[in-house]
Design a protein around this motif. Structure first.
Motif, short mmCIF file in Angstrom:
data_model
loop_
_atom_site.label_atom_id
_atom_site.label_comp_id
_atom_site.label_asym_id
_atom_site.label_seq_id
_atom_site.Cartn_x
_atom_site.Cartn_y
_atom_site.Cartn_z
N ARG A 2 0.88 -1.22 -0.07
CA ARG A 2 -0.01 -0.04 0.12
C ARG A 2 0.79 1.35 -0.05
O ARG A 2 0.72 2.17 -0.73
CB ARG A 2 -0.75 0.14 1.34
CG ARG A 2 -1.89 1.01 1.36
CD ARG A 2 -2.66 1.61 2.29
NE ARG A 2 -1.69 2.00 3.54
CZ ARG A 2 -1.41 3.37 3.66
NH1 ARG A 2 -1.52 4.19 2.53
NH2 ARG A 2 -0.54 3.48 4.33
N ARG A 3 1.80 1.19 0.98
CA ARG A 3 2.67 2.47 1.07
C ARG A 3 3.68 2.63 -0.35
O ARG A 3 3.55 3.66 -0.61
CB ARG A 3 3.58 2.42 2.00
CG ARG A 3 3.01 2.51 3.48
CD ARG A 3 4.24 2.33 4.53
NE ARG A 3 3.68 2.10 5.94
CZ ARG A 3 4.36 1.82 6.86
NH1 ARG A 3 5.69 1.86 6.94
NH2 ARG A 3 3.82 1.60 8.04
N ILE A 4 3.87 1.60 -0.94
CA ILE A 4 4.83 1.79 -2.01
C ILE A 4 3.89 2.28 -3.26
O ILE A 4 4.48 2.94 -4.08
CB ILE A 4 5.70 0.56 -2.51
CG1 ILE A 4 6.80 1.07 -3.23
CG2 ILE A 4 5.01 -0.57 -3.27
CD1 ILE A 4 7.70 2.10 -2.72
N GLY A 5 2.59 1.80 -3.37
CA GLY A 5 1.81 2.04 -4.36
C GLY A 5 1.48 3.67 -4.26
O GLY A 5 1.52 4.34 -5.44
N GLU A 6 1.32 4.29 -3.06
CA GLU A 6 1.12 5.56 -2.89
C GLU A 6 2.43 6.38 -3.31
O GLU A 6 2.31 7.44 -3.89
CB GLU A 6 0.81 6.01 -1.49
CG GLU A 6 -0.43 5.45 -0.94
CD GLU A 6 -1.61 6.31 -1.55
OE1 GLU A 6 -1.38 7.02 -2.28
OE2 GLU A 6 -2.82 5.76 -1.32
N VAL A 7 3.59 5.91 -2.87
CA VAL A 7 4.96 6.55 -3.26
C VAL A 7 4.97 6.60 -4.91
O VAL A 7 5.56 7.65 -5.70
CB VAL A 7 5.96 5.93 -2.62
CG1 VAL A 7 7.44 6.48 -3.34
CG2 VAL A 7 6.21 6.01 -1.42
N ALA A 8 4.85 5.51 -5.44
CA ALA A 8 4.86 5.18 -7.01
C ALA A 8 3.84 5.95 -7.67
O ALA A 8 4.32 6.65 -8.66
CB ALA A 8 4.27 3.92 -7.34
N LYS A 9 2.64 6.33 -7.00
CA LYS A 9 1.72 7.32 -7.62
C LYS A 9 2.45 8.72 -7.76
O LYS A 9 2.22 9.30 -8.69
CB LYS A 9 0.42 7.37 -6.97
CG LYS A 9 -0.50 8.01 -7.72
CD LYS A 9 -1.99 8.07 -6.53
CE LYS A 9 -3.19 8.68 -7.56
NZ LYS A 9 -2.90 10.22 -7.80
N LEU A 10 2.99 9.07 -6.67
CA LEU A 10 3.85 10.33 -6.68
C LEU A 10 4.71 10.51 -7.77
O LEU A 10 4.87 11.65 -8.27
CB LEU A 10 4.33 10.55 -5.32
CG LEU A 10 3.29 10.83 -4.08
CD1 LEU A 10 4.19 10.97 -2.59
CD2 LEU A 10 2.48 12.02 -4.29
N PHE A 11 5.51 9.36 -7.99
CA PHE A 11 6.56 9.44 -9.07
C PHE A 11 6.01 9.76 -10.27
O PHE A 11 6.34 10.29 -11.28
CB PHE A 11 7.42 8.26 -9.08
CG PHE A 11 8.65 8.21 -7.76
CD1 PHE A 11 9.65 8.94 -8.54
CD2 PHE A 11 8.50 7.90 -6.61
CE1 PHE A 11 10.75 8.75 -7.48
CE2 PHE A 11 9.55 8.03 -5.86
CZ PHE A 11 10.64 8.53 -6.14
N VAL A 12 4.72 8.86 -10.56
CA VAL A 12 3.89 8.95 -11.76
C VAL A 12 3.60 10.30 -11.94
O VAL A 12 3.44 11.11 -13.10
CB VAL A 12 2.87 7.98 -12.03
CG1 VAL A 12 2.29 8.06 -13.00
CG2 VAL A 12 3.62 6.51 -12.02
N ASP A 13 2.92 10.83 -10.98
CA ASP A 13 2.37 12.34 -10.95
C ASP A 13 3.45 13.32 -11.35
O ASP A 13 3.20 14.39 -12.09
CB ASP A 13 1.79 12.70 -9.68
CG ASP A 13 0.52 11.79 -9.69
OD1 ASP A 13 -0.12 11.48 -10.58
OD2 ASP A 13 -0.06 12.15 -8.47
N SER A 14 4.86 12.96 -11.05
CA SER A 14 5.83 13.96 -11.09
C SER A 14 6.47 13.75 -12.61
O SER A 14 7.39 14.41 -13.13
CB SER A 14 6.94 13.54 -10.01
OG SER A 14 7.93 12.58 -10.43
N GLY A 15 5.75 12.81 -13.38
CA GLY A 15 6.17 12.56 -14.74
C GLY A 15 7.35 11.76 -15.06
O GLY A 15 7.66 11.48 -16.11
N LYS A 16 7.63 10.74 -14.10
CA LYS A 16 8.50 9.74 -14.26
C LYS A 16 8.07 8.22 -14.84
O LYS A 16 6.98 8.09 -14.55
CB LYS A 16 9.27 9.57 -13.12
CG LYS A 16 10.29 10.73 -12.80
CD LYS A 16 11.14 10.33 -11.33
CE LYS A 16 12.03 11.47 -11.24
NZ LYS A 16 11.81 12.78 -11.52
#
Length: 199
Positions: free
Chosen positions: A86-100
């Motif tokens: 769950r935590r890493i999913g939320e972190v991954a979402k932030l990275f995707v939102d940042s354009g990566k």
């Protein structure tokens, strides 16, 4: 510990679409899942290296590395594994939102956990990559000697031995890592990203 209630979501001035336009490519998460020893981290890092070579904004989130920091308070019980994902999913979402383009390498053995992460993303941003390798081959490789320890009873709840691994039923990408070289696996993943106009 209770949930925070006095919080408000703030939309950012720079949007994900703005970042895509600046970068010249889209963003997504490549969620590598498979047994320990299947080659997830090796292939994920090789994909990341090739993306970097092509000047694509990328980042790798590796299971072991994340457990050294963000998730160092978690063990390997079913609850802790679910919270880890769950935590890493939320972190991954932030990275995707940042354009990566973010590549992750997690056993993530439970379908329900992976589906919960998938639900965080829109459209085709979540790409499940099943690194399919027979248990016997993973045990033969056993780069960290984890299977040996699990068979001796030194590690409890080890995926594939005394805890289940629920294989993806319809992953976007499936890689037979006992049949393909790392280079072939990388090209398979990059081909998918190109077909979807992400890169």
């Amino acid at each position: 510990m209770g949930k925070s209630t006095n919080i408000t979501w703030h939309d950012t001035t720079i949007t994900k679409a703005d970042r895509h336009a600046q970068n010249g490519h889209g963003s997504c998460v490549l969620w590598f899942t498979g047994l320990s020893g299947s080659g997830k981290s090796t292939i994920a890092n090789a994909v990341s290296n090739e993306l970097y070579r092509q000047r694509i904004n990328e980042y790798v989130l590796d299971g072991d590395n994340v457990r050294h920091g963000l998730n160092k308070d978690l063990g390997f019980s079913e609850y802790d594994r679910t919270e880890n994902i769950r935590r890493i999913g939320e972190v991954a979402k932030l990275f995707v939102d940042s354009g990566k383009v973010v590549t992750t390498a997690f056993i993530s053995p439970f379908r329900s956990d992976r589906d919960q992460v998938r639900a965080l993303f829109s459209g085709e941003e979540f790409i499940e990559v099943f690194v399919d390798c027979p248990l016997e081959e993973c045990e033969r490789r056993d780069p960290k000697q984890l299977y040996v320890k699990a068979r001796r009873g030194e590690i409890k709840d080890f995926t594939g031995i005394d805890s289940p691994y629920e294989a993806p039923e319809s992953p976007e990408i499936a890689i037979r890592s006992d049949q393909l070289s790392v280079e072939e696996a990388v090209q398979h993943v990059l081909g998918y990203l190109q077909d979807k106009n992400i890169i």
